[in-house]
Design a protein around this motif. Structure first.
Motif, PDB file in Angstrom:
ATOM      1  N   GLN A  30      80.270  44.062  63.297  1.00  0.00           N
ATOM      2  CA  GLN A  30      79.692  43.101  64.234  1.00  0.00           C
ATOM      3  C   GLN A  30      80.588  42.772  65.429  1.00  0.00           C
ATOM      4  OE1 GLN A  30      76.540  42.510  64.219  1.00  0.00           O
ATOM      5  NE2 GLN A  30      76.365  43.684  62.324  1.00  0.00           N
ATOM      6  N   PRO A  31      81.896  42.563  65.259  1.00  0.00           N
ATOM      7  CA  PRO A  31      82.738  42.291  66.442  1.00  0.00           C
ATOM      8  C   PRO A  31      82.849  43.496  67.374  1.00  0.00           C
ATOM      9  CG  PRO A  31      83.875  41.644  64.418  1.00  0.00           C
ATOM     10  CD  PRO A  31      82.636  42.374  64.009  1.00  0.00           C
ATOM     11  N   PHE A  32      82.536  44.681  66.872  1.00  0.00           N
ATOM     12  CA  PHE A  32      82.657  45.891  67.679  1.00  0.00           C
ATOM     13  C   PHE A  32      81.312  46.356  68.235  1.00  0.00           C
ATOM     14  CE2 PHE A  32      86.108  46.043  64.545  1.00  0.00           C
ATOM     15  CZ  PHE A  32      87.171  45.984  65.426  1.00  0.00           C
ATOM     16  N   SER A  33      80.297  45.580  68.061  1.00  0.00           N
ATOM     17  CA  SER A  33      78.969  45.939  68.561  1.00  0.00           C
ATOM     18  C   SER A  33      78.845  45.487  70.017  1.00  0.00           C
ATOM     19  CB  SER A  33      77.899  45.273  67.690  1.00  0.00           C
ATOM     20  OG  SER A  33      76.625  45.653  68.136  1.00  0.00           O
ATOM     21  N   THR A  34      79.604  46.158  70.892  1.00  0.00           N
ATOM     22  CA  THR A  34      79.681  45.742  72.289  1.00  0.00           C
ATOM     23  C   THR A  34      79.544  46.946  73.211  1.00  0.00           C
ATOM     24  OG1 THR A  34      82.077  46.031  72.350  1.00  0.00           O
ATOM     25  CG2 THR A  34      81.263  43.858  71.686  1.00  0.00           C
ATOM     26  N   TRP A  35      79.427  46.654  74.496  1.00  0.00           N
ATOM     27  CA  TRP A  35      79.323  47.722  75.494  1.00  0.00           C
ATOM     28  C   TRP A  35      80.621  48.517  75.585  1.00  0.00           C
ATOM     29  CZ3 TRP A  35      82.686  47.693  79.603  1.00  0.00           C
ATOM     30  CH2 TRP A  35      83.330  46.490  79.872  1.00  0.00           C
ATOM     31  N   GLN A  36      81.750  47.900  75.226  1.00  0.00           N
ATOM     32  CA  GLN A  36      83.020  48.614  75.272  1.00  0.00           C
ATOM     33  C   GLN A  36      83.028  49.793  74.303  1.00  0.00           C
ATOM     34  OE1 GLN A  36      82.742  45.247  74.893  1.00  0.00           O
ATOM     35  NE2 GLN A  36      84.279  44.181  76.110  1.00  0.00           N
ATOM     36  N   ILE A  37      82.433  49.618  73.136  1.00  0.00           N
ATOM     37  CA  ILE A  37      82.354  50.709  72.160  1.00  0.00           C
ATOM     38  C   ILE A  37      81.496  51.843  72.710  1.00  0.00           C
ATOM     39  CG2 ILE A  37      81.532  51.356  69.857  1.00  0.00           C
ATOM     40  CD1 ILE A  37      84.142  49.745  69.842  1.00  0.00           C
ATOM     41  N   LEU A  38      80.438  51.497  73.429  1.00  0.00           N
ATOM     42  CA  LEU A  38      79.605  52.538  74.038  1.00  0.00           C
ATOM     43  C   LEU A  38      80.397  53.340  75.071  1.00  0.00           C
ATOM     44  CD1 LEU A  38      76.233  50.601  74.388  1.00  0.00           C
ATOM     45  CD2 LEU A  38      76.850  52.335  72.686  1.00  0.00           C
ATOM     46  N   MET A  39      81.253  52.653  75.841  1.00  0.00           N
ATOM     47  CA  MET A  39      82.110  53.371  76.795  1.00  0.00           C
ATOM     48  C   MET A  39      83.098  54.271  76.071  1.00  0.00           C
ATOM     49  SD  MET A  39      83.049  50.948  80.032  1.00  0.00           S
ATOM     50  CE  MET A  39      83.985  52.243  80.773  1.00  0.00           C
ATOM     51  N   ILE A  40      83.629  53.805  74.962  1.00  0.00           N
ATOM     52  CA  ILE A  40      84.566  54.621  74.180  1.00  0.00           C
ATOM     53  C   ILE A  40      83.855  55.861  73.636  1.00  0.00           C
ATOM     54  CG2 ILE A  40      85.924  54.647  72.047  1.00  0.00           C
ATOM     55  CD1 ILE A  40      86.685  51.707  72.686  1.00  0.00           C
ATOM     56  N   ILE A  41      82.619  55.702  73.203  1.00  0.00           N
ATOM     57  CA  ILE A  41      81.844  56.848  72.699  1.00  0.00           C
ATOM     58  C   ILE A  41      81.624  57.870  73.804  1.00  0.00           C
ATOM     59  CG2 ILE A  41      79.575  57.560  71.840  1.00  0.00           C
ATOM     60  CD1 ILE A  41      79.514  54.861  70.286  1.00  0.00           C
ATOM     61  N   VAL A  42      81.226  57.412  74.984  1.00  0.00           N
ATOM     62  CA  VAL A  42      81.008  58.333  76.110  1.00  0.00           C
ATOM     63  C   VAL A  42      82.330  58.996  76.511  1.00  0.00           C
ATOM     64  CG1 VAL A  42      80.332  58.458  78.544  1.00  0.00           C
ATOM     65  CG2 VAL A  42      78.958  57.131  76.949  1.00  0.00           C
ATOM     66  N   GLY A  43      83.404  58.225  76.552  1.00  0.00           N
ATOM     67  CA  GLY A  43      84.712  58.795  76.877  1.00  0.00           C
ATOM     68  C   GLY A  43      85.149  59.831  75.864  1.00  0.00           C
ATOM     69  N   THR A  44      84.906  59.566  74.594  1.00  0.00           N
ATOM     70  CA  THR A  44      85.240  60.524  73.549  1.00  0.00           C
ATOM     71  C   THR A  44      84.439  61.809  73.722  1.00  0.00           C
ATOM     72  OG1 THR A  44      85.756  58.715  72.029  1.00  0.00           O
ATOM     73  CG2 THR A  44      85.349  60.870  71.044  1.00  0.00           C
ATOM     74  N   ALA A  45      83.171  61.684  74.113  1.00  0.00           N
ATOM     75  CA  ALA A  45      82.342  62.867  74.336  1.00  0.00           C
ATOM     76  C   ALA A  45      82.895  63.699  75.490  1.00  0.00           C
ATOM     77  CB  ALA A  45      80.897  62.453  74.615  1.00  0.00           C
ATOM     78  N   PHE A  46      83.278  63.054  76.574  1.00  0.00           N
ATOM     79  CA  PHE A  46      83.877  63.779  77.702  1.00  0.00           C
ATOM     80  C   PHE A  46      85.192  64.448  77.293  1.00  0.00           C
ATOM     81  CE2 PHE A  46      81.241  61.360  80.824  1.00  0.00           C
ATOM     82  CZ  PHE A  46      80.809  62.443  81.577  1.00  0.00           C
ATOM     83  N   LEU A  47      86.018  63.719  76.534  1.00  0.00           N
ATOM     84  CA  LEU A  47      87.290  64.289  76.091  1.00  0.00           C
ATOM     85  C   LEU A  47      87.059  65.478  75.158  1.00  0.00           C
ATOM     86  CD1 LEU A  47      89.423  61.066  75.535  1.00  0.00           C
ATOM     87  CD2 LEU A  47      89.812  62.859  77.242  1.00  0.00           C
ATOM     88  N   GLY A  48      86.077  65.360  74.287  1.00  0.00           N
ATOM     89  CA  GLY A  48      85.732  66.486  73.427  1.00  0.00           C
ATOM     90  C   GLY A  48      85.304  67.686  74.250  1.00  0.00           C
ATOM     91  N   GLN A  49      84.494  67.432  75.271  1.00  0.00           N
ATOM     92  CA  GLN A  49      84.065  68.508  76.177  1.00  0.00           C
ATOM     93  C   GLN A  49      85.277  69.106  76.891  1.00  0.00           C
ATOM     94  OE1 GLN A  49      80.956  69.692  76.559  1.00  0.00           O
ATOM     95  NE2 GLN A  49      81.554  71.157  78.116  1.00  0.00           N
ATOM     96  N   GLY A  50      86.186  68.272  77.283  1.00  0.00           N
ATOM     97  CA  GLY A  50      87.354  68.743  78.013  1.00  0.00           C
ATOM     98  C   GLY A  50      88.284  69.590  77.169  1.00  0.00           C
ATOM     99  N   TYR A  51      88.516  69.181  75.937  1.00  0.00           N
ATOM    100  CA  TYR A  51      89.488  69.893  75.112  1.00  0.00           C
ATOM    101  C   TYR A  51      88.854  70.989  74.250  1.00  0.00           C
ATOM    102  CZ  TYR A  51      93.204  66.804  76.547  1.00  0.00           C
ATOM    103  OH  TYR A  51      94.142  66.142  77.296  1.00  0.00           O
ATOM    104  N   TRP A  52      87.714  70.733  73.636  1.00  0.00           N
ATOM    105  CA  TRP A  52      87.121  71.741  72.752  1.00  0.00           C
ATOM    106  C   TRP A  52      86.401  72.836  73.513  1.00  0.00           C
ATOM    107  CZ3 TRP A  52      84.815  67.656  68.981  1.00  0.00           C
ATOM    108  CH2 TRP A  52      85.841  67.150  68.185  1.00  0.00           C
ATOM    109  N   ALA A  53      85.824  72.492  74.666  1.00  0.00           N
ATOM    110  CA  ALA A  53      85.094  73.499  75.455  1.00  0.00           C
ATOM    111  C   ALA A  53      85.939  74.002  76.623  1.00  0.00           C
ATOM    112  CB  ALA A  53      83.781  72.910  75.964  1.00  0.00           C
TER     113      ALA A  53
END
Length: 162
Positions: A30-53
């Motif tokens: 519940q304390p992590f159910s925020t827009w900041q977590i959504l930004m972290i998810i999108v950032g992680t996706a970009f980083l995954g794209q950057g390093y794995w692909a």
């Protein structure tokens, strides 16, 4: 983007986990159910794209999204986390630029430029005290250093390519 499966895969897994935990009503989430977590998810996706692909252009936006999300999540919650918003955001951009440079060998100048700017912003008071700028005639120049940034930026924009 190269290898189009990494970015959407991480986004779908991240958003699915986010909404599943939100719907399940898991108390520790519940304390992590925020827009900041959504930004972290999108950032992680970009980083995954950057390093794995091996898409080095995705590293900078990935680290910016991840870092901004993490910063806004932690600021005010951890005593040691700096609350200087602009200085921290410049530092995050600098680290992202260094990571992209490490992968692509481009952008080292920008990485150092953002690093210097972030250090000036994060440690402004200590730097001013160290040099005694508040008591000397240099305080006038110190107040208007942002104008110098504008002039340098205009130079880079208007400089003719050779």
């Amino acid at each position: 983007m190269k290898n189009q499966r990494i970015f959407p895969g991480i986004i779908l897994i991240g958003l699915g986990a986010y909404y599943l935990l939100q719907q399940a009503g898991v108390s520790f989430f519940q304390p992590f159910s925020t827009w900041q977590i959504l930004m972290i998810i999108v950032g992680t996706a970009f980083l995954g794209q950057g390093y794995w692909a091996n898409d080095s252009e995705a590293i900078l936006p990935g680290f910016i999204c991840f870092g901004f999300g993490l910063h806004f999540l932690l600021v005010g919650k951890l005593a040691f986390w700096p609350d200087n918003q602009i200085g921290m955001l410049m530092l995050i951009i600098s680290i992202g630029s260094f990571l992209r440079f490490q992968k692509s060998n481009t952008g080292l100048f920008q990485a150092f430029l953002f690093l210097i700017l972030s250090v000036l912003l994060l440690f402004y008071d200590q730097i001013a005290d160290y040099f005694g700028l508040l008591q000397s005639g240099m305080s006038f120049i110190w107040k208007f250093w942002p104008a110098l940034l504008i002039v340098i930026g205009l130079y880079f924009l208007l400089k003719k390519k050779k």
